[in-house]
Design an enzyme around this catalytic site. Structure first.
Site, PDB file in Angstrom:
ATOM      1  N   LYS A  53       0.828  -1.206   0.000  1.00  0.00           N
ATOM      2  CA  LYS A  53       0.000   0.000   0.000  1.00  0.00           C
ATOM      3  C   LYS A  53       0.865   1.259   0.000  1.00  0.00           C
ATOM      4  O   LYS A  53       0.632   2.191  -0.754  1.00  0.00           O
ATOM      5  CB  LYS A  53      -0.913  -0.037   1.242  1.00  0.00           C
ATOM      6  CG  LYS A  53      -1.801   1.099   1.407  1.00  0.00           C
ATOM      7  CD  LYS A  53      -1.651   1.756   2.781  1.00  0.00           C
ATOM      8  CE  LYS A  53      -0.279   1.939   3.237  1.00  0.00           C
ATOM      9  NZ  LYS A  53       0.239   3.088   3.774  1.00  0.00           N
ATOM     10  N   GLN A  97      -4.898  -1.039  10.364  1.00  0.00           N
ATOM     11  CA  GLN A  97      -4.818  -2.398   9.824  1.00  0.00           C
ATOM     12  C   GLN A  97      -5.431  -3.411  10.793  1.00  0.00           C
ATOM     13  O   GLN A  97      -5.070  -3.450  11.971  1.00  0.00           O
ATOM     14  CB  GLN A  97      -3.348  -2.729   9.527  1.00  0.00           C
ATOM     15  CG  GLN A  97      -3.132  -4.042   8.850  1.00  0.00           C
ATOM     16  CD  GLN A  97      -3.802  -4.140   7.468  1.00  0.00           C
ATOM     17  OE1 GLN A  97      -3.806  -3.181   6.708  1.00  0.00           O
ATOM     18  NE2 GLN A  97      -4.387  -5.282   7.179  1.00  0.00           N
ATOM     19  N   ASP A 120     -11.259   3.071   4.783  1.00  0.00           N
ATOM     20  CA  ASP A 120     -11.649   1.662   4.762  1.00  0.00           C
ATOM     21  C   ASP A 120     -13.171   1.513   4.660  1.00  0.00           C
ATOM     22  O   ASP A 120     -13.670   0.422   4.368  1.00  0.00           O
ATOM     23  CB  ASP A 120     -11.185   0.960   6.052  1.00  0.00           C
ATOM     24  CG  ASP A 120      -9.831   0.286   5.873  1.00  0.00           C
ATOM     25  OD1 ASP A 120      -9.504  -0.084   4.728  1.00  0.00           O
ATOM     26  OD2 ASP A 120      -9.116   0.120   6.880  1.00  0.00           O
TER      27      ASP A 120
END
Ligand code: NAP
Length: 285
Positions: A53, A97, A120
């Site tokens: 990422k 995460q 997200d």
């Protein structure tokens, strides 16, 4: 029949190039989109995702801010970091995460992220917006699945879609996005009766169960489009680990009309959609 392979790497590269152009336009106006990733502990799969990422963010001309906390970090420390990032005007997107180490209340952390920076799409406000057809930030993997499906079928309206999996991260938001596209949607899960028969109804079958090669060739309707979200490690030749999806690819490719490979299907699109969400967040802040 040999299925058309839906190449996620090519589609993701196209999307990333478009995003990079828009980032340059925004940067010319003095706003460089910034994405902060928070990694707690040392989960190897999470390390790889965050590394990929970071590279993609930088290649798109955005700024990447990586924050690593030890696995021993407590909830209060993580909440304090999230609040700092919420207040930082250089940071337009925040990704915490998952999974988080035991002892940290993940829903509490997700709810602490500023919804405008929730790239997200997991914050309850964004979940609610998705479910009520309001514009908001949408989870990256489901968004990637929709773009992959639309590469084959520009309109999904009227299609019989079956999603295997009902997680908050993939299955449920994907079902909402498919409804938005006017597909007729069935969500299957571990308690679904006769899953093969349910799958055989699907014009569009999305497998997100996390079960290696569970979906067999004879579960698939001839000519159907198959999107394989699963990422599973399986022992390959000589005991070497290899990645496989939730679909038995070789069997499925003989029956399906189009199918995504693993790796190289949904994975690259997830990262491209994360960049798209970060750009969207930067444009609206
Ligand atoms: P998850 O939270 O474990 O959810 C799995 C879902 O599959 C659950 O709803 C579960 O049903 C259902 N399921 C499990 N076994 C089943 C079975 N035998 N038959 C029918 N349904 C079954 O997983 P997730 O986070 O959604 O991820 C799913 C997969 O996608 C994993 O392999 C993950 O690594 C992968 N993934 C890939 C990406 C990517 O970028 N490519 C991103 C995210 C996830 P119940 O609800 O009844 O337990």
């Amino acid at each position: 029949m040999t299925a058309r392979i839906i190449d996620g790497k090519i589609l993701a590269a196209e999307l990333r190039a478009t995003i990079a152009t828009e980032v340059r336009t925004l940067a010319a106006r003095g706003v460089v989109p910034g994405l902060a990733a928070v990694l707690v502990g040392d989960n190897p799969a999470s390390e790889i995702y965050v590394r990929n990422k970071t590279k993609a963010v930088q290649e798109a001309g955005m700024r990447s801010y990586d924050h690593r906390l030890p696995g021993t970090a407590g909830e209060a420390e993580l909440l304090a970091l999230v609040r700092r990032l919420n207040d930082d005007p250089q940071v337009h997107g925040i990704l915490v995460q998952l999974p988080l180490p035991a002892g940290i209340d993940a829903p509490k952390i997700i709810a602490a992220v500023d919804p405008a920076k929730d790239v997200d799409g997991f914050h309850p406000l964004n979940v609610g917006k998705l479910n009520t057809n309001l514009p908001g930030l949408v989870p990256c993997t489901p968004l990637g699945c929709i773009l992959l499906a639309k590469a084959v079928h520009p309109s999904l309206a009227g299609m019989e879609a079956v999603v295997i999996g009902r997680s908050n991260i993939v299955g449920k938001p994907l079902a909402q996005l498919l409804l938005r596209e006017n597909a007729t949607v069935t969500i299957a899960h571990s308690r679904t009766s006769d899953l093969p028969a349910v799958c055989r109804r699907a014009d569009l079958l999305v497998a997100a169960a996390g079960r290696a090669e569970m979906v067999r060739g004879d579960w698939i309707k001839r000519g159907a489009t198959v999107i394989d979200v699963g990422i599973n490690r399986s022992a390959g030749e000589g005991g070497k680990a290899r990645l496989v999806g939730d679909v038995a690819f070789a069997e499925a490719a003989k029956v399906a009309g189009a199918i995504t490979p693993v790796p190289g299907g949904v994975g690259p699109m997830t990262i491209a959609c994360l960049l798209a969400n970060t750009l969207q967040a930067a444009q609206s802040q």
